[in-house]
Design a protein around this motif. Structure first.
Motif, PDB file in Angstrom:
ATOM      1  N   SER A  98      30.426  73.441  11.426  1.00 50.98           N
ATOM      2  CA  SER A  98      29.233  74.286  11.478  1.00 50.98           C
ATOM      3  C   SER A  98      29.425  75.409  12.482  1.00 50.98           C
ATOM      4  O   SER A  98      29.046  76.549  12.237  1.00 50.98           O
ATOM      5  CB  SER A  98      28.006  73.470  11.882  1.00 50.98           C
ATOM      6  OG  SER A  98      27.731  72.495  10.919  1.00 50.98           O
ATOM      7  N   ALA A 113      31.583  77.951  11.064  1.00 48.90           N
ATOM      8  CA  ALA A 113      30.849  78.654  10.008  1.00 48.90           C
ATOM      9  C   ALA A 113      29.937  79.720  10.616  1.00 48.90           C
ATOM     10  O   ALA A 113      29.848  80.842  10.110  1.00 48.90           O
ATOM     11  CB  ALA A 113      30.035  77.655   9.189  1.00 48.90           C
ATOM     12  N   SER A 159      25.282  83.629   6.287  1.00 43.71           N
ATOM     13  CA  SER A 159      25.496  82.525   5.338  1.00 43.71           C
ATOM     14  C   SER A 159      25.127  81.199   5.969  1.00 43.71           C
ATOM     15  O   SER A 159      24.507  80.343   5.329  1.00 43.71           O
ATOM     16  CB  SER A 159      26.961  82.475   4.902  1.00 43.71           C
ATOM     17  OG  SER A 159      27.303  83.614   4.170  1.00 43.71           O
ATOM     18  N   ALA A 160      25.506  81.020   7.227  1.00 48.95           N
ATOM     19  CA  ALA A 160      25.191  79.764   7.914  1.00 48.95           C
ATOM     20  C   ALA A 160      23.679  79.591   7.992  1.00 48.95           C
ATOM     21  O   ALA A 160      23.152  78.507   7.750  1.00 48.95           O
ATOM     22  CB  ALA A 160      25.806  79.752   9.311  1.00 48.95           C
ATOM     23  N   HIS A 161      23.000  80.690   8.288  1.00 48.25           N
ATOM     24  CA  HIS A 161      21.545  80.648   8.357  1.00 48.25           C
ATOM     25  C   HIS A 161      20.968  80.277   6.991  1.00 48.25           C
ATOM     26  O   HIS A 161      20.052  79.459   6.886  1.00 48.25           O
ATOM     27  CB  HIS A 161      21.021  82.002   8.822  1.00 48.25           C
ATOM     28  CG  HIS A 161      19.536  82.088   8.891  1.00 48.25           C
ATOM     29  ND1 HIS A 161      18.814  81.395   9.833  1.00 48.25           N
ATOM     30  CD2 HIS A 161      18.641  82.768   8.137  1.00 48.25           C
ATOM     31  CE1 HIS A 161      17.527  81.652   9.644  1.00 48.25           C
ATOM     32  NE2 HIS A 161      17.391  82.472   8.634  1.00 48.25           N
ATOM     33  N   ALA A 162      21.525  80.871   5.942  1.00 47.80           N
ATOM     34  CA  ALA A 162      21.036  80.594   4.588  1.00 47.80           C
ATOM     35  C   ALA A 162      21.227  79.121   4.230  1.00 47.80           C
ATOM     36  O   ALA A 162      20.454  78.562   3.464  1.00 47.80           O
ATOM     37  CB  ALA A 162      21.742  81.479   3.568  1.00 47.80           C
ATOM     38  N   LEU A 163      22.261  78.509   4.782  1.00 49.33           N
ATOM     39  CA  LEU A 163      22.495  77.092   4.487  1.00 49.33           C
ATOM     40  C   LEU A 163      21.672  76.187   5.396  1.00 49.33           C
ATOM     41  O   LEU A 163      21.723  74.977   5.274  1.00 49.33           O
ATOM     42  CB  LEU A 163      23.966  76.752   4.677  1.00 49.33           C
ATOM     43  CG  LEU A 163      24.900  77.141   3.543  1.00 49.33           C
ATOM     44  CD1 LEU A 163      26.314  76.744   3.892  1.00 49.33           C
ATOM     45  CD2 LEU A 163      24.476  76.460   2.255  1.00 49.33           C
ATOM     46  N   GLY A 164      20.956  76.780   6.330  1.00 52.07           N
ATOM     47  CA  GLY A 164      20.092  75.973   7.181  1.00 52.07           C
ATOM     48  C   GLY A 164      20.728  75.548   8.491  1.00 52.07           C
ATOM     49  O   GLY A 164      20.208  74.671   9.164  1.00 52.07           O
ATOM     50  N   VAL A 165      21.871  76.131   8.851  1.00 51.87           N
ATOM     51  CA  VAL A 165      22.451  75.832  10.159  1.00 51.87           C
ATOM     52  C   VAL A 165      21.674  76.642  11.200  1.00 51.87           C
ATOM     53  O   VAL A 165      21.375  77.811  10.979  1.00 51.87           O
ATOM     54  CB  VAL A 165      23.939  76.238  10.201  1.00 51.87           C
ATOM     55  CG1 VAL A 165      24.526  75.965  11.586  1.00 51.87           C
ATOM     56  CG2 VAL A 165      24.715  75.497   9.134  1.00 51.87           C
TER      57      VAL A 165
END
Lengths: 522, 306
Positions: free
Chosen positions: B165, B168, B175-181
């Motif tokens: 993470s 990432a 992208s990381a934010h979009a995946l919820g990280v």
């Protein structure tokens, strides 16, 4: 899933204005609209990346507030993004792992292989994303979504980078998923797909809900009219006789090693293009198109000077600026960052390719701002670039409008040769039709045009001749009225038109059957 | 003591603070934050460690204080760059200047005071082994910790999900934010870890390297640590090699000067920096290497959309 009265505002702009939508299990539901109609905003709220300002979402009968994407995934909502949300430096496997809850991470490599084999989406789990083509990246997105075993799958333009055969396979996957009582929200510009695949369609325009209809009861024209708000013009193309016309570009035995180790080498590519001809080069993403564009544009000069001859001038080893000075123009596939710089105003973006000291953009090396402003005005008017105020930054334009601007910038130079890669990728119907018409008009005024594309509709609308690139090899060049879509599709899949007849016949029969079914459905 | 033993022992002493500080910076940069305040955090660690060890008499409490001081010094940087989205380069430079000044003020009372030296751990039997005994088995706890820490960082980054993470986030924060990280949380942790490592490196300087306090005693080591991270192309294994290589160059030029080699001493003193430039050029020539490993979002501001 049910959404009622969803509103989302960004400052003074209302991106979503009271949108209602309901999705049932086992349904493939289309969400249609032009670029900037608010589709992406809407699905981002379903996926938890954005929060609605007003309205209510309910999931499986209970009201929910989806706080973040992780929560959406936990509920069983998966998404395949249009602008890939992949990590370039990481491997396929790592990218997929990041999206899965820790418990599902076991035997991941094996499961990736199984899913990609089941659904016909070949992937190498150990490959690094940076080395993959656009098409391959999309496969990663799709496999990643499928591995989450969602009940609702949101797909944002999934087929825009697939070949017809690949798209057919994807449709089988989607139909299979629907038969497993999963819901699919399908965003696409391709009306024929929507008609074939979807039971219902919701149409948005300028953030407002325009209508909900059964796409099978409509035809492509009526759907497009609802999206755009007016009729979309057909591309008008008068066939032309190219016999005996002088050649503009001659490519002979062009070989090129790829820059990245997973790129595709060009092997012995030869073709010629006559003056005023539109040659379309079809092919699945990642089959050497990037390398071919690099070689033709001079971004990657080749060692054999004579392998590319432009108007009698061997130019293989010359760079892109030299080729531009000699009257060539280029539009790369990536508009943002390659074709235009997001942080620069449009007028300054003109300078990126107008770099000839005599083209009127500079006076003794000093930028002529008035001239640039006039050019910017002329280009945006001729290509109907819609923007909030004159001379915005390139990053403020939607994909379709930016593409129109980039095309307009090159067309305005009145080039002898124009090489375009994926001119209408991710561009809405209205803009795509305008760009295609401009290409045809330009060729009839004498410019030679090479279009690298994987959109067969586009190719059959504008091409005089077509060739196919597959694994770095180029097929023969065929006049467009002597080949069928199916034949081009087969060539794109790496098959030989004179290959084993039983395969060809079976494939042809299958796709003909499907076509007929679609027509029946209409 | 044989001469080679002396040389190797001094190389280890020179390399350890570089390794520690660079290790922390590597983690921060892998998360996408370029912290040029390493020098400032390092010297805060040095003064904190000295002060606590001097007043308590315990070098171990000193170590803890050094780590704490480094982490504390990184907090305003983290708040400004991550929450307030200020420019990372400018904020990092400010942190270095702040650290150098503040440490001078705090350390004023300790100038000339005798320090508390952290003693090496002697392992019965092993430490007396011929040739390698003193080198391998008679080091202090921080030297061992630096190696262990590096291995742990490697395992964390490449073998754990949390490390994935973090990488990432550094590669594509949107992208990381979009995946919820949680991008900001990951970055706060990474920056604070980097500060703690720099603080430990500083503690090593004031407790082991020269067990006393002098103003500006880090003498540019924080900057070498920043360079080392690029040198190592953000890979922990290469960082180890790089830190010891730089340690060796730093020490060998001293030995060469002492031995009276007929080369101007200014040239010898500049060797480590020349080596830095040459290696950076060589590394930059390999585009794929840099592109594959460098965090794509390094130094870029992150503002999540609502």
């Amino acid at each position: 899933m049910q959404a009622r009265g969803i509103v989302k505002r960004f400052g003074s702009l209302t991106a979503n204005d009271y949108i209602d939508l309901s999705l049932f299990p086992g349904e493939i539901h289309a969400l249609l609209g032009e670029n900037g109609a608010g589709k992406s905003t809407f699905v981002k709220m379903l996926y938890g990346s954005l929060r609605p300002d007003e309205g209510m979402l309910s999931w499986k009968g209970a009201e929910v507030s989806i706080k973040n994407p992780a929560m959406a995934r936990q509920l069983g909502i998966g998404m395949v993004f249009q602008h890939f949300s992949l990590f370039e430096a990481l491997t396929v496997e790592e990218n997929i792992l990041l999206a899965l809850p820790p418990l599902q991470a076991k035997n991941l490599r094996q499961r990736i292989k199984t899913v990609s084999a089941d659904y016909g989406l070949p992937l190498d789990p150990t490959a690094t994303i940076a080395d993959l083509s656009v098409g391959e990246r999309q496969r990663v997105e799709i496999v990643r979504c499928l591995l989450q075993e969602p009940d609702l799958i949101i797909m944002d333009e999934p087929t825009s980078v697939l070949t017809p055969q690949e798209a057919d396979e994807l449709f089988l996957v989607l139909e299979k998923l629907a038969s497993e009582h999963k819901s699919i929200l399908y965003i696409s510009h391709r009306l024929d797909e929507v008609k074939r695949l979807c039971q219902r369609a919701t149409i948005l325009r300028h953030g407002k809900l325009i209508s909900e209809c059964d796409p099978r009861q409509e035809n492509a024209k009526t759907l497009a009219a609802m999206m755009v708000g007016s009729e979309v013009a057909d591309v008008r193309r008068v066939p032309q006789d190219l016999h005996g016309v002088k050649k503009c570009l001659v490519v002979r035995a062009l070989n090129l090693e790829p820059e990245l180790n997973t790129g595709t080498a060009l092997v012995d590519v030869s073709f010629d293009v006559a003056r005023g001809e539109i040659l379309c080069i079809a092919g699945i993403a990642g089959n050497g198109q990037a390398e071919l564009f690099g070689a033709l544009s001079g971004e990657t000069p080749v060692s054999d000077v004579g392998s590319i001859v432009f108007e009698g001038w061997p130019c293989g080893a010359d760079g892109i600026s030299e080729r531009r000075r000699r009257g060539a123009a280029f539009v790369p596939e990536e508009r943002n960052g390659h074709g235009a710089l997001a942080g620069l105003k449009l007028s300054k973006n003109i300078l990126l390719s107008w770099n000839n000291p005599n083209d009127g953009t500079t006076k003794k090396g000093v930028i002529d701002r008035m001239a640039l402003a006039r050019l910017e005005g002329a280009i945006t008017e001729a290509f109907d670039v819609r923007m909030a105020h004159p001379d915005v930054e390139a990053g403020a334009l939607s994909g379709g409008n930016l593409q129109k601007f980039v095309m307009g910038r090159e067309v305005k130079r009145k080039p002898k040769l124009l090489v375009v890669s994926q001119p209408t990728w991710g561009v809405d119907a209205g803009a795509a039709s305008l760009i295609r018409q401009k290409l045809v008009d330009l060729s009839r005024s004498g410019t030679t045009i090479i279009v690298i594309s994987q959109d067969l509709d586009e190719i059959f609308e504008i091409a005089d001749q077509v060739a196919v690139i597959s694994e770095g090899h180029m097929s023969d060049v065929y006049p467009i009225d002597e080949v069928t879509r199916e034949q081009v599709g087969l060539l794109m899949g790496g098959m030989d038109l004179n290959g084993p007849p039983e395969v060809t016949a079976a494939e042809m029969a299958q796709s003909l059957m499907r076509d007929r079914e679609t027509e029946d459905a209409v | 003591m044989e001469i080679y033993e002396a040389i190797i022992l001094t190389i280890i002493t020179a390399a350890t603070p570089l390794l520690l500080a660079a290790c922390g910076e590597l983690v921060a940069e892998r998360a996408g934050i370029l912290n040029l305040g390493v020098e400032g955090m390092m010297i805060m660690g040095a003064v904190g460690a000295f002060a606590v060890a001097f007043s308590t008499g315990s070098p171990y409490l000193g170590i803890a204080a050094g780590i704490g001081a480094g982490a504390l010094a990184s907090l305003p940087f983290a708040f400004l760059t991550i929450s307030m989205v200020t420019n990372q380069v400018a904020t990092g430079l400010a942190l270095t200047i702040l650290g150098l000044g503040l440490s001078g003020m705090i350390g004023d009372a300790y100038i000339g005071q005798p320090g508390v030296k952290l003693q090496p751990i002697n392992i019965q039997g092993l430490s007396d082994l011929p040739y390698v005994g003193r080198i391998l088995f008679s080091q202090d706890v921080i030297v061992y910790a630096s190696i262990v820490l590096l291995v742990l960082v490697w395992i964390f980054l490449f073998k754990t999900r949390a490390g994935l993470s973090l990488r990432a986030v550094g590669d594509s924060h949107s992208s990381a934010h979009a995946l919820g990280v949680s991008v900001r949380k990951v970055r706060y942790m990474a920056v604070i870890f980097g500060g703690a490592c720099a603080g430990l490196a500083g503690a090593y300087l004031s407790l082991v390297y020269t067990p006393q306090w002098t103003e500006g005693m880090t003498a540019g080591r924080g900057w070498i640590a920043v360079v080392l991270v690029v040198f190592a192309t953000w890979m922990p294994g290469r960082l180890l090699a790089g830190a010891y290589l730089f340690g060796a160059v730093l020490i060998l030029q001293l030995h060469a000067q002492a031995a009276g080699v007929n080369i101007p001493s200014q040239f010898l003193s500049s060797l480590p920096y020349l080596a830095t430039i040459i290696v950076l050029v060589l590394i930059s020539r390999n585009r794929t290497l840099v592109k594959k490993n460098s965090p794509a979002c390094l130094g870029k501001p992150f503002v999540p959309d609502v």
